[in-house]
Scaffold this active site. Sequence first.
Site, PDB file in Angstrom:
ATOM      1  N   GLY A  93     -17.494  24.904 -27.625  1.00 11.75           N
ATOM      2  CA  GLY A  93     -18.637  25.207 -26.770  1.00 11.75           C
ATOM      3  C   GLY A  93     -19.136  26.624 -26.968  1.00 11.75           C
ATOM      4  CG  HIS A 123     -21.272  26.245 -32.552  1.00 10.37           C
ATOM      5  ND1 HIS A 123     -21.369  27.318 -31.710  1.00 10.37           N
ATOM      6  CD2 HIS A 123     -19.951  26.081 -32.792  1.00 10.37           C
ATOM      7  CE1 HIS A 123     -20.174  27.793 -31.438  1.00 10.37           C
ATOM      8  NE2 HIS A 123     -19.286  27.064 -32.085  1.00 10.37           N
ATOM      9  N   GLY A 132     -17.088  25.804 -39.870  1.00  7.94           N
ATOM     10  CA  GLY A 132     -17.739  27.016 -40.374  1.00  7.94           C
ATOM     11  C   GLY A 132     -16.761  27.889 -41.154  1.00  7.94           C
ATOM     12  CE  LYS A 179     -17.117  33.275 -36.262  1.00  7.05           C
ATOM     13  NZ  LYS A 179     -15.776  33.495 -35.669  1.00  7.05           N
ATOM     14  NE  ARG A 221     -12.260  35.464 -29.166  1.00 11.55           N
ATOM     15  CZ  ARG A 221     -11.650  34.426 -29.735  1.00 11.55           C
ATOM     16  NH1 ARG A 221     -12.091  33.961 -30.875  1.00 11.55           N
ATOM     17  NH2 ARG A 221     -10.596  33.876 -29.168  1.00 11.55           N
TER      18      ARG A 221
END
Length: 299
Positions: free
Chosen positions: A45, A51, A161, A163, A202
């Site tokens: 979420g 996303h 992803g 990342k 974050r």
Amino acid sequence: MFITFAVVFINTSKMEIVRTVSNIKELCAQARNEGKTVGLVPTMGALHAGHISLIDRARKENDIVVVSVFVNPTQFNNPEDLRTYPRTEEADCEKLQAAGVDFAFIPTVEEIYPEEDTRVFDLGQVAEVMEGAMRPGHFNGVAQIVSRLFAMTNPTRAYFGEKDFQQIAVIRRMAQLEGFNDLDIVACPIKREPDGLALSSRNVRLTAHQREVAPAIHATLASSVNDAASMTVAQVTQSVIDKINAYEEMEVEYYQIVNPITMQPIAEWSEAPDGIAVGCITVYLGDVRLIDNIKYNLK
Ligand code: PAF
């Protein structure tokens, strides 16, 4: 007289919010029985454009798109991090609807884990370094939730992803261990803010001042790519750490240049398979922990 009509694309198909394991299982099984392909995008979420880029890719490549929104407690080794993880269900659902998702799977913790998950995965060397070393139990928790999501949705493809570069290697290993052999694990490029900061749920926790300095992480990594021609792996590694630590607000937890398949640190550039190495970094800005990575193409 000419009249111009503007054609605006509005996604009108209705997304279904699914709360139970039995329901998502049934919906996905029905789709697969009808010969449809299912694309799964697992998330926790607090959705952002990173996303949405995974969802867009899944939308292009599959008949049905399922997005799970679940803050998985078993992958948090720090209770404070779990407590403060952003939870924004209403805004997430609006974004998922607009992105053309078919099923938003949003279960409770009790629904996913009616009993404690005590499985321990033999994730091997890909899980031992970097995030695996810094966050004991984290990757086992990721393997627990992702294996459950794979079993429930039986996806044709699942999207992650880059990342979380090491996480993808761990999930590939879990999929191999658990026999998810027909499933295509699709790694998607990092999405960045215009100033280079990698998109992350974050980032909203950064103060205005931390947000101003945070793009230096990517800028430093990107400029280190040019150094690879004239410096050793150890020199590039140290130079990245020193440059980022020179900012009072930032502290590097680790920077390692690794083999992108085994995740093991390389000592010489010549150890990079097909001339590709990846530098993985974790930086603390106050108590916000950001991760990022960069590819070194040595060919
Ligand atoms: O990358 C994430 O957001 C999470 O680790 C994942 C893959 C959704 C599992 O909880």
